[in-house]
Design a protein around this motif. Structure first.
Motif, mmCIF file in Angstrom:
data_model
loop_
_atom_site.group_PDB
_atom_site.id
_atom_site.type_symbol
_atom_site.label_atom_id
_atom_site.label_comp_id
_atom_site.label_asym_id
_atom_site.label_seq_id
_atom_site.Cartn_x
_atom_site.Cartn_y
_atom_site.Cartn_z
ATOM 1 N N PHE A 1 0.831 -1.209 0.000
ATOM 2 C CA PHE A 1 0.000 0.000 0.000
ATOM 3 C C PHE A 1 0.866 1.260 0.000
ATOM 4 N N SER A 2 1.984 1.212 0.712
ATOM 5 C CA SER A 2 2.893 2.358 0.708
ATOM 6 C C SER A 2 3.464 2.598 -0.687
ATOM 7 N N THR B 1 -8.746 5.143 -1.647
ATOM 8 C CA THR B 1 -8.841 3.676 -1.729
ATOM 9 C C THR B 1 -7.778 3.009 -0.865
ATOM 10 N N VAL B 2 -6.557 3.508 -0.916
ATOM 11 C CA VAL B 2 -5.486 2.948 -0.086
ATOM 12 C C VAL B 2 -5.791 3.145 1.398
ATOM 13 N N VAL C 1 2.001 1.755 -3.525
ATOM 14 C CA VAL C 1 0.916 2.260 -4.363
ATOM 15 C C VAL C 1 0.692 3.751 -4.110
ATOM 16 N N THR C 2 0.841 4.176 -2.866
ATOM 17 C CA THR C 2 0.698 5.599 -2.562
ATOM 18 C C THR C 2 1.782 6.418 -3.243
ATOM 19 N N VAL D 1 -0.289 8.187 4.507
ATOM 20 C CA VAL D 1 -1.246 8.199 3.396
ATOM 21 C C VAL D 1 -2.178 9.401 3.506
ATOM 22 N N SER E 1 -8.353 0.616 2.510
ATOM 23 C CA SER E 1 -7.749 -0.724 2.594
ATOM 24 C C SER E 1 -6.924 -0.876 3.864
ATOM 25 N N SER F 1 0.781 7.280 -6.677
ATOM 26 C CA SER F 1 -0.223 8.343 -6.826
ATOM 27 C C SER F 1 0.420 9.695 -7.126
#
Length: 401
Positions: free
Chosen positions: A166-167, A189-190, A169-170, A225, A193, A173
């Motif tokens: 998740f980190s 979304t992150v 994916v951030t 996030v 999750s 962004s």
């Protein structure tokens, strides 16, 4: 095992009898109890099975038994935690002068792991204590300490790895263009999750006053996030400033475009180097029609400017001759013709058109500067987020060590 002097016999008088097995309820049994018992029926652990008696008076009681004990769990370093569980065995009524406890080391080879825990060590210690209700009377007991270590592979694979993904994916962004409109959507979304996985962590760990290590990691990641969402909102605000906003301040332009953009190695597609069109005066007698489409590049604008300069020099001489001819007509009493009025009217209209396109180009340049500024700030925020994420991971690792 214990020794009962009332059960001794001479093996020579009873040849062939090395031991006897008798029910435990027919002989004396110590009221041995587990002090840290967590079972509802708090009775002694002895009784109900056969005992083996030897000629020397030694008695061995060996029976299958399940004990439920309470243990203080420290989940600070979950799932990399180690636990120490103590089990205190001793007589409940007999004092030290009547029953003397002396335990030996346990056998760790009989431990069977459930896949989550493994035993590292087992120690035994004999204690003598004095209780307030019986001052001066010693009571002996044996305390066994079981050292357990949790196997973290399951939690690393199912809880920590998704959080790390998740980190990452951030971080992606920050690379999404502002025009796509998906920067905020991805961040939310992150965040949702992470909230779901944090609930799983709360269900896995026992409730306590301390925050486990994995909970700290999830909380720090959620904070990062959330900050990335704030950063994305700031970038979008700068990107969509619009043409009505004032141009970028000179100090900001010098700092961002002069230094920060080079340090971060940002290459923006929003160019602000096109030369603005000069205003046209009625004395120049020339009209420069600017570009009608945004796709015309700076080279065409420069060619237009050079062509306008040549026309300006050419028509300046014509305008001077026209003015001399007009003055001579005035001296002779002749008025201007209709062509002169039409010429000045056309020049006035073309001047308004040129001013309109010049203002539009100025607004486009200002808008492109803000968009260019947003790209640089977005890259700066990405670097800040990466540094914060790496710092969080290092702090967690140092706590584990």
């Amino acid at each position: 095992r214990w020794k009962d002097e009332y059960l001794e016999w001479n093996p020579e008088e009873y040849p062939g009898i090395k031991d006897i097995k008798i029910p435990s309820d027919l002989i004396w049994l110590p009221d041995l109890a587990l002090y840290d018992n967590a079972y509802e029926d708090y009775r002694g652990i002895m009784g109900g099975q056969l005992t083996v008696v030897y000629p020397s008076g030694d008695v061995m009681w060996a029976a299958p038994l399940i004990l439920t004990s309470k243990c203080q769990i420290d989940v600070t370093y979950f799932p990399f935690d180690k636990q120490q569980c103590r089990m205190k065995f001793g007589p409940w009524q007999y004092e030290g002068s009547e029953v003397n406890m002396s335990g030996g080391a346990g056998n760790t080879s009989v431990f069977e792991s459930d896949g989550e825990w493994e035993m590292e060590h087992l120690s035994a210690k004999a204690n003598t204590e004095f209780y307030p209700d019986a001052p001066g009377i010693p009571y002996t007991d044996i305390t066994y300490t079981v050292y357990l270590r949790r196997r973290p592979i399951y939690y690393v694979f199912n809880l920590i790895t998704p959080c790390g993904l998740f980190s990452l994916v951030t971080i992606l962004s920050f690379l999404i263009p502002a025009e796509s409109g998906e920067k905020i959507t991805l961040g939310i979304t992150v965040l949702l999750s992470l909230t779901v996985f944090l609930l799983l962590v709360a269900e896995t760990t026992p409730p306590c006053s301390t925050i486990p290590l994995i909970g700290q990691y999830y909380a720090a990641t959620m904070v990062m996030v959330t900050l990335s969402l704030g950063m994305s909102v700031t970038v979008l605000n700068l990107h969509y400033c619009g043409s009505e906003r004032a141009p970028v301040p000179d100090k900001v332009r010098k700092l961002v475009f002069g230094h920060l953009e080079k340090i971060l190695r940002v290459r923006s597609k929003y160019s602000t180097k096109c030369p603005p069109l000069s205003r046209i005066t009625t004395e120049a007698g020339v009209c420069v029609i600017p570009r009608m489409l945004k796709e015309i590049d700076c080279a065409i604008l420069k060619a237009c400017a050079l062509h306008a300069h040549a026309l300006r020099n050419k028509h300046t001489n014509s305008h001077s001759q026209l003015q001399d001819r007009r003055n001579s007509k005035r001296e002779k009493g002749v008025t201007s013709g209709p062509d002169d009025h039409l010429l000045f009217h056309l020049l006035h209209e073309f001047r308004k058109i040129a001013i309109h396109f010049e203002n539009r180009n100025r607004r486009e340049n200002a808008t492109n500067e803000w968009k260019r500024l947003a790209v640089v700030i977005d890259r700066l925020f990405m670097v800040v987020y990466i540094i914060g994420t790496i710092s969080t991971i290092l702090i967690i690792v140092f706590q584990i060590g």
